[in-house]
Design a protein around this motif. Structure first.
Motif: not given
Length: 181
Positions: A168-175
């Motif tokens: 959830m936190r990383i999906q703002r930055h990458a697939a």
């Protein structure tokens, strides 16, 4: 987090040394409340080891407050929660820290392309594709949140919660691709 582990380990070692000295100096009557002294020492050592392991997942209050105040998410990275290394996920990118103030590196959000996650016994393995190169990062817990299976009370199934939180936190930055073994 280091302080919690250090205090628990120090208290445990002190207790075991005191029990050993008492058993050596006693006249053979090593019963405490009807429990043999050696069994009591082994039991207390086991409880201290368990508390040291569990204490590693307890958030350091200063780190948790700082993460909330800054609007970022902090993850402990490395082989144990006590390594003192962190991954900070912020709106503008990913920051890797050692200790409280020594930056290991910063990756702007636009450079992170893909994140692949999988659960391990100790936590979550994340592989990041940054400008076409892959980097592996072991994450053992979210500061103030879920921890990997090895660092939690058995039966709570924290591993999947940790994977979901990271995704959830990383999906703002990458697939994000999640592998659930």
């Amino acid at each position: 987090m280091r302080v919690t582990g250090g205090v628990a380990a120090g208290a445990g070692v002190t207790f075991v040394l005191a029990m050993t000295a008492w058993m050596i100096s006693s006249d053979g009557q090593q019963l405490v409340g009807g429990i043999p002294g050696p069994a009591l020492a082994i039991g207390v050592a086991g409880v201290v080891a368990w508390l040291t392991r569990l204490g590693g997942q307890l958030p350091h209050l200063r780190e948790r407050r700082a993460a909330v105040r800054l609007g970022v998410t902090a993850f402990a990275i490395g082989s144990t929660p006590l390594t003192g290394q962190s991954l900070i996920v912020a709106a503008d990118g990913l920051c890797f820290l050692r200790g409280r103030a020594k930056p290991l590196g910063f990756v702007p959000a636009r450079q992170v392309e893909i994140a692949a996650l999988t659960t391990t016994a100790a936590g979550v393995g994340i592989s990041l594709s940054i400008d076409g190169r892959w980097f592996d990062v072991p994450i053992v817990l979210e500061v103030g949140g879920p921890a990997g299976s090895a660092w939690s009370v058995p039966g709570l199934r924290p591993g999947p919660r940790l994977v979901d939180t990271i995704a959830m936190r990383i999906q703002r930055h990458a697939a994000v691709y999640v592998h659930r073994p």
